[in-house]
Design a protein around this motif. Structure first.
Motif, PDB file in Angstrom:
ATOM      1  N   UNK A   1       0.827  -1.219   0.000  1.00  0.00           N
ATOM      2  CA  UNK A   1       0.000   0.000   0.000  1.00  0.00           C
ATOM      3  C   UNK A   1       0.853   1.257   0.000  1.00  0.00           C
ATOM      4  N   UNK A   2       0.402   2.238  -0.725  1.00  0.00           N
ATOM      5  CA  UNK A   2       1.008   3.570  -0.684  1.00  0.00           C
ATOM      6  C   UNK A   2      -0.165   4.541  -0.599  1.00  0.00           C
ATOM      7  N   UNK A   3      -0.522   4.897   0.632  1.00  0.00           N
ATOM      8  CA  UNK A   3      -1.708   5.705   0.878  1.00  0.00           C
ATOM      9  C   UNK A   3      -1.340   7.180   0.933  1.00  0.00           C
ATOM     10  N   UNK A   4      -1.940   7.955   0.059  1.00  0.00           N
ATOM     11  CA  UNK A   4      -1.709   9.393   0.021  1.00  0.00           C
ATOM     12  C   UNK A   4      -3.056  10.088  -0.152  1.00  0.00           C
ATOM     13  N   UNK A   5      -3.447  10.875   0.847  1.00  0.00           N
ATOM     14  CA  UNK A   5      -4.757  11.520   0.830  1.00  0.00           C
ATOM     15  C   UNK A   5      -4.609  12.995   1.172  1.00  0.00           C
ATOM     16  N   UNK A   6      -5.651  13.754   0.954  1.00  0.00           N
ATOM     17  CA  UNK A   6      -5.623  15.167   1.288  1.00  0.00           C
ATOM     18  C   UNK A   6      -5.680  15.353   2.805  1.00  0.00           C
ATOM     19  N   UNK A   7      -5.383  16.555   3.250  1.00  0.00           N
ATOM     20  CA  UNK A   7      -5.414  16.867   4.678  1.00  0.00           C
ATOM     21  C   UNK A   7      -6.817  16.643   5.234  1.00  0.00           C
ATOM     22  N   UNK A   8      -7.823  17.043   4.474  1.00  0.00           N
ATOM     23  CA  UNK A   8      -9.208  16.841   4.898  1.00  0.00           C
ATOM     24  C   UNK A   8      -9.544  15.357   4.981  1.00  0.00           C
ATOM     25  N   UNK A   9      -9.160  14.599   3.962  1.00  0.00           N
ATOM     26  CA  UNK A   9      -9.437  13.160   3.960  1.00  0.00           C
ATOM     27  C   UNK A   9      -8.746  12.465   5.117  1.00  0.00           C
ATOM     28  N   UNK A  10      -7.532  12.886   5.440  1.00  0.00           N
ATOM     29  CA  UNK A  10      -6.798  12.282   6.555  1.00  0.00           C
ATOM     30  C   UNK A  10      -7.530  12.524   7.870  1.00  0.00           C
ATOM     31  N   UNK A  11      -8.073  13.729   8.036  1.00  0.00           N
ATOM     32  CA  UNK A  11      -8.855  14.023   9.236  1.00  0.00           C
ATOM     33  C   UNK A  11     -10.112  13.155   9.296  1.00  0.00           C
ATOM     34  N   UNK A  12     -10.779  13.007   8.169  1.00  0.00           N
ATOM     35  CA  UNK A  12     -11.997  12.200   8.134  1.00  0.00           C
ATOM     36  C   UNK A  12     -11.694  10.732   8.424  1.00  0.00           C
ATOM     37  N   UNK A  13     -10.586  10.223   7.892  1.00  0.00           N
ATOM     38  CA  UNK A  13     -10.198   8.839   8.157  1.00  0.00           C
ATOM     39  C   UNK A  13      -9.892   8.630   9.640  1.00  0.00           C
ATOM     40  N   UNK A  14      -9.224   9.612  10.233  1.00  0.00           N
ATOM     41  CA  UNK A  14      -8.895   9.519  11.665  1.00  0.00           C
ATOM     42  C   UNK A  14     -10.167   9.514  12.508  1.00  0.00           C
ATOM     43  N   UNK A  15     -11.087  10.416  12.190  1.00  0.00           N
ATOM     44  CA  UNK A  15     -12.347  10.461  12.922  1.00  0.00           C
ATOM     45  C   UNK A  15     -13.149   9.175  12.731  1.00  0.00           C
ATOM     46  N   UNK A  16     -13.105   8.613  11.543  1.00  0.00           N
ATOM     47  CA  UNK A  16     -13.803   7.355  11.272  1.00  0.00           C
ATOM     48  C   UNK A  16     -13.234   6.232  12.133  1.00  0.00           C
ATOM     49  N   UNK A  17     -11.901   6.181  12.229  1.00  0.00           N
ATOM     50  CA  UNK A  17     -11.251   5.163  13.060  1.00  0.00           C
ATOM     51  C   UNK A  17     -11.655   5.312  14.518  1.00  0.00           C
ATOM     52  N   UNK A  18     -11.637   6.546  15.010  1.00  0.00           N
ATOM     53  CA  UNK A  18     -11.997   6.804  16.400  1.00  0.00           C
ATOM     54  C   UNK A  18     -13.471   6.494  16.654  1.00  0.00           C
ATOM     55  N   UNK A  19     -14.324   6.845  15.702  1.00  0.00           N
ATOM     56  CA  UNK A  19     -15.760   6.597  15.865  1.00  0.00           C
ATOM     57  C   UNK A  19     -16.054   5.095  15.872  1.00  0.00           C
ATOM     58  N   UNK A  20     -15.375   4.355  15.015  1.00  0.00           N
ATOM     59  CA  UNK A  20     -15.579   2.904  14.964  1.00  0.00           C
ATOM     60  C   UNK A  20     -15.244   2.260  16.301  1.00  0.00           C
ATOM     61  N   UNK A  21     -14.087   2.633  16.849  1.00  0.00           N
ATOM     62  CA  UNK A  21     -13.691   2.088  18.155  1.00  0.00           C
ATOM     63  C   UNK A  21     -14.627   2.573  19.256  1.00  0.00           C
ATOM     64  N   UNK A  22     -15.106   3.821  19.141  1.00  0.00           N
ATOM     65  CA  UNK A  22     -16.012   4.373  20.146  1.00  0.00           C
ATOM     66  C   UNK A  22     -17.316   3.580  20.194  1.00  0.00           C
ATOM     67  N   UNK A  23     -17.892   3.271  19.035  1.00  0.00           N
ATOM     68  CA  UNK A  23     -19.139   2.513  18.977  1.00  0.00           C
ATOM     69  C   UNK A  23     -18.947   1.092  19.502  1.00  0.00           C
ATOM     70  N   UNK A  24     -17.776   0.504  19.237  1.00  0.00           N
ATOM     71  CA  UNK A  24     -17.481  -0.831  19.753  1.00  0.00           C
ATOM     72  C   UNK A  24     -17.370  -0.798  21.272  1.00  0.00           C
TER      73      UNK A  24
END
Length: 450
Positions: free
Chosen positions: A406-429
């Motif tokens: 993998x070579x993951x390269x995303x925009x600053x906004x996308x990186x923030x959204x991915x981080x929030x998604x990760x945190x939200x997933x763990x939060x719901x679990x």
């Protein structure tokens, strides 16, 4: 190809090498040779943790990533034998070839003038900040000065990061001075604390129990694996997941940015805790002196404000703006692959690409990201000056494509959204868990890591 066994050489099996994996008996293999570095552990410039975490393994890729060519000549005194059946994977072979090409081209020595421009920019902002506080009585000028202080700390952090990874000043004494000035004196953070923490992070990238940059309990958990109360091998304590921790983690996607606004306070505290501890800290006196310098000038500047309301606002603005940098620290790793267990050195290239991501940005925004926008390249080549990272990005991308990595390269906004998604997933679990034992986590909350 596997190595042959000519007469007169002592050959050591991989199974035997793996047995020598403790502080009192530590062997590693580099380029097919086995070295007993037990006696070197306490003097290793990178600290003891990188060696302890990779003990009993072939560490060739990590060695070439972190050490210049001049380091090879010091290895012979530790030689105890040769690794039987030594082989090099195609990925590692290509990686080492690229490191060698960069060495030959002089890329590791080409710092450019970017870091000096950053220093000039930083001191210019610091001057304006002092001028705004001392030369004006206007409330909004003072607020702006507080915000400006936050940007001073961010730029100083990037310079400290550069000087800690490689010598951007060839003179060792001057480079050390730049480290203490940019870290301890300018930001109140011990550069030796940072080195210890950061080297462990690079070696154990995204290991939940070995990488301190993912250990933010009880405030944050990037994976449900933390719900099993893992033991931190960096902080040497259990990261207990109980009722209070579950409550905090359940809302972590909402508290992420507010906490980041004050995350710098934890770094202040961790620096002081380390410097006052019994752990070995190189140049402890210099470190403490630098921290004192920071608190003297910063306290004086704040005291020059006309009233306590403005003083509190100034400090809060300084911390909140600096929180941008703490968010940047998280974006590169929170949403990437994580694992539990000791890091392995024979998949160095794979581990670094899977555990990090890049941030897309135009060249004129490089000053803002401080090199972290090329986190994959930085993790693969930590000694490489940040002005070279953009140049080698296409080579790394090509290598990843060749080996199906993998070579993951995303925009600053996308990186923030991915981080929030990760945190939200763990939060719901976390919210779905029941029957957790009650416990007072006051101590853990005060001493939260990260």
């Amino acid at each position: 190809m596997a190595a042959s066994a000519p007469m007169g050489k002592r050959y050591i099996t991989l199974q035997e090498l793996q047995k020598h994996n403790s502080e009192k008996d530590l062997w590693v293999s580099i380029q097919g040779k086995v070295y007993d570095v037990t006696g070197w552990l306490k003097d290793h410039p990178g600290g003891d943790l990188p060696l302890l975490n990779l003990a009993g393994q072939d560490v060739t890729d990590a060695f070439v990533a972190y050490h210049p060519g001049t380091a090879w000549k010091f290895l012979d005194r530790f030689l105890v034998g040769h690794l039987e059946g030594y082989k090099v994977s195609e990925v590692s072979s290509d990686y080492r070839r690229l490191v060698n090409e960069l060495n030959k081209s002089g890329s590791f020595e080409r710092n450019g003038i970017f870091v000096y421009l950053s220093a000039l920019f930083m001191f210019s902002m610091l001057f304006l900040c002092f001028y705004g506080v001392l030369g004006s009585q206007d409330f909004w000028v003072h607020v702006g000065s507080g915000c400006l202080m936050g940007f001073v700390w961010i730029q100083s952090g990037w310079i400290g990061h550069d000087s800690g990874h490689h010598k951007f000043i060839k003179n060792t004494t001057l480079n050390r001075f730049a480290q203490v000035l940019s870290g301890n004196c300018m930001t109140g953070i011990s550069i030796e604390w940072w080195k210890r923490n950061h080297n462990a992070h690079h070696i154990a990238c995204n290991s939940l129990d070995f990488d301190p940059d993912l250990q933010h309990m009880p405030l944050f958990a990037v994976s449900s694996k933390f719900f099993h109360s893992l033991t931190s091998c960096f902080y040497d304590r259990q990261m207990t997941f109980d009722g209070l921790c579950r409550f905090l983690v359940s809302y972590q996607h909402l508290t992420f940015y507010p906490v980041m606004c004050f995350a710098r306070i934890n770094l202040f505290a961790q620096s002081i805790v380390l410097l006052l501890s019994k752990k070995k800290v190189p140049n402890r006196g210099q470190e403490i002196f630098g921290i004192l310098v920071f608190w003297i000038w910063y306290t004086y500047l704040v005291s020059c404000l006309p009233n306590w309301t403005e003083r509190v606002i100034f400090v809060v603005c300084s911390l909140a703006v600096t929180g941008i940098q703490h968010v940047q620290f998280c974006l590169n790793h929170f949403s990437s692959m994580v694992y539990v267990g000791k890091p392995t050195a024979n998949d160095w290239f794979e581990a670094q690409t899977q555990g990090t991501l890049d941030i897309k940005c135009p060249p004129w925004m490089d000053w803002f990201h401080g090199g972290l926008q090329f986190q994959i390249e930085h993790h693969l080549f930590p000694r490489l000056p940040r002005c070279q990272l953009r140049k080698i990005a296409p080579l790394v991308r090509s290598l990843c494509k060749k080996h199906g990595l993998p070579y993951t390269s995303v925009s600053f906004l996308e990186a923030n959204l991915l981080t929030l998604k990760t945190l939200r997933t763990a939060a719901l679990e976390a919210r779905q868990l029941t029957d957790l034992p009650p416990r007072n986590l006051l101590w853990e909350a005060v001493n939260t890591q990260g």
